[in-house]
Design a protein around this motif. Structure first.
Motif, mmCIF file in Angstrom:
data_model
loop_
_atom_site.group_PDB
_atom_site.id
_atom_site.type_symbol
_atom_site.label_atom_id
_atom_site.label_comp_id
_atom_site.label_asym_id
_atom_site.label_seq_id
_atom_site.Cartn_x
_atom_site.Cartn_y
_atom_site.Cartn_z
ATOM 1 N N ARG A 1 0.828 -1.210 0.000
ATOM 2 C CA ARG A 1 0.000 0.000 0.000
ATOM 3 C C ARG A 1 0.860 1.255 0.000
ATOM 4 N N CYS B 1 -5.169 -7.852 7.592
ATOM 5 C CA CYS B 1 -6.063 -7.061 8.447
ATOM 6 C C CYS B 1 -7.315 -7.810 8.890
ATOM 7 N N CYS C 1 -6.359 -0.844 13.024
ATOM 8 C CA CYS C 1 -6.119 -0.812 11.591
ATOM 9 C C CYS C 1 -5.886 0.630 11.114
ATOM 10 N N CYS D 1 -2.527 1.921 12.303
ATOM 11 C CA CYS D 1 -1.495 1.298 11.483
ATOM 12 C C CYS D 1 -1.440 1.965 10.112
HETATM 13 FE FE1 FES Z 1 -4.961 -2.897 8.908
HETATM 14 FE FE2 FES Z 1 -2.325 -2.284 9.265
HETATM 15 S S1 FES Z 1 -3.597 -3.606 10.457
HETATM 16 S S2 FES Z 1 -3.762 -1.377 7.942
#
Ligand code: FES
Ligand code: 5AD
Length: 358
Positions: A290, A322, A330, A333
């Motif tokens: 990403r 995820c 999330c 992170c």
């Molecule tokens: Fe979902 Fe990193 S745990 S973006």
């Protein structure tokens, strides 16, 4: 340092793509296939410049709510297709969906994406009711639907209920290729008709394709680019194909991170103001996928807001990331990952803005 006395052709094609937002089919193919050292970075740099000109350093977050993994279709590549009896099925109620939105709003989301299989349990009336409840509670938020093919009057009902955007990947712009990825009961022409209907109704529309899907050739990708250029979607979702063990493509190879980020850059140059996510599939095939996507011109991420107990069941492909994280974790992170490459997540609806690029 010695200047190369003649610049290699693909680099010139990247310049041409930036300047003219167009290439011939042969030129697109050279840009897709070029393996000169430094070429991907050269394209990515141009894509970043264009993206920053329109959107600055902002990365828009969309809260993804995967509300049903029940599907009446049997797409050959997909882990939740009808005939996969190993998939553990679930549906979220209207109340459960609304509580995902409540949690998401607190966390800063201003777009909710309702995504699901093609599940007839959710009638037009039920979807319209869910959309209008979300809009009544959060009038400052955008609602995006991603629930597959329906007829135009259904799409119109959802729009009238307040839905703003619709994601329906075209999957491939080549009819023959489409038929190699889907059973005969699904029609390429109907999918394309759906996309045109959505646009006509007034949605911000997203289409897109898998990169490296079975039987995909460079010519197919060129066709996809040509289609994007003509259709002019507001959003384009692309990610690598990743095999799912319970499908007939279980043994096929996955798409690559290199080809996916190259396509992200090309799409950014082709449609400068497009909303372009760095997808979960990209993060699945590469731990920094990403981030690489953002650096190649992407400007959207879609963290998962689904309740933790169903996340591990919405598995379109193997090893999805995820699935074990709480939404809040999330997001933290994700924000950290985006900051690590010099961009920032923003609290905003993040609508498509037409910057008058011709
Ligand atoms: Fe979902 Fe990193 S745990 S973006
Ligand atoms: N690998 C990658 N992407 C997939 N999708 C479905 N199955 C897979 C897979 N095995 C994508 C399709 C679909 C979107 C919701 O997810 O492009 O439109």
């Amino acid at each position: 340092m010695q200047e190369p006395f003649e610049r290699a052709l693909p680099f010139e094609l990247a310049d041409k793509l930036e300047a003219e937002k167009n290439l011939t089919d042969e030129e697109f193919a050279s840009v897709l296939l070029c393996d000169y050292p430094g070429f991907s970075e050269y394209l990515a740099e141009k894509a970043r410049t264009v993206r920053e000109k329109y959107y600055g350093k902002a990365v828009y977050m969309r809260g993804l709510i995967e509300f049903t993994n029940i599907c009446k279709n049997n797409c050959y590549y997909c882990g939740i297709r009808r005939d996969n009896s190993n998939a553990e099925r679930y549906r979220l109620s209207e109340e459960q969906i609304l509580s995902c939105c409540d949690a998401g709003y607190e966390l800063g989301f201003r777009t909710f994406v309702l995504q699901g299989g093609e599940d007839p349990y959710y009638t037009d009336e039920l979807i319209a009711s869910i959309v209008s409840s979300i809009k009544a509670r959060y009038p400052d938020c955008a609602v995006t639907l991603s629930i597959g093919e329906r007829e135009k009057d259904s799409y119109q009902k959802f729009f009238d209920a307040g839905a703003d955007r619709y994601l329906l990947r075209h999957e491939t712009a080549d009819k023959c290729h489409y038929e190699m990825l889907h059973p005969a009961e699904l029609s390429f022409d109907h999918r394309m008709q759906c996309l045109r209907d959505l646009k006509e109704i007034g949605y911000q529309v997203g289409c897109g394709m898998m990169v490296g899907s079975p039987y995909q050739t460079t010519e197919h990708l060129v066709k996809d680019l040509r289609f994007l250029q003509e259709f002019k979607p507001e959003m384009v979702g692309i990610g690598p194909f990743i095999p799912h063990h319970d499908t007939q493509f279980a043994e096929c190879e996955a798409g690559t991170v290199e080809m996916t980020v190259r396509l992200l850059s090309i799409i950014r140059l082709l449609l400068p103001d497009v909303l372009l996510p760095a997808t979960t599939a990209l993060g699945t095939i590469d731990p920094r996928g990403r981030e690489k996507g953002i650096l190649a011109g992407a400007n959207v991420v879609m963290p998962n807001l689904s309740p933790s107990d169903v996340r591990g069941k919405y598995l379109l492909y193997d090893n999805k990331i995820c699935t074990g994280d709480e939404a809040a974790e999330c997001i933290r992170c994700m924000a950290m990952r985006i900051a690590s490459v010099g961009y920032e997540t923003v609290i905003a609806r993040g609508d498509h803005v037409s910057f008058g690029t011709e």
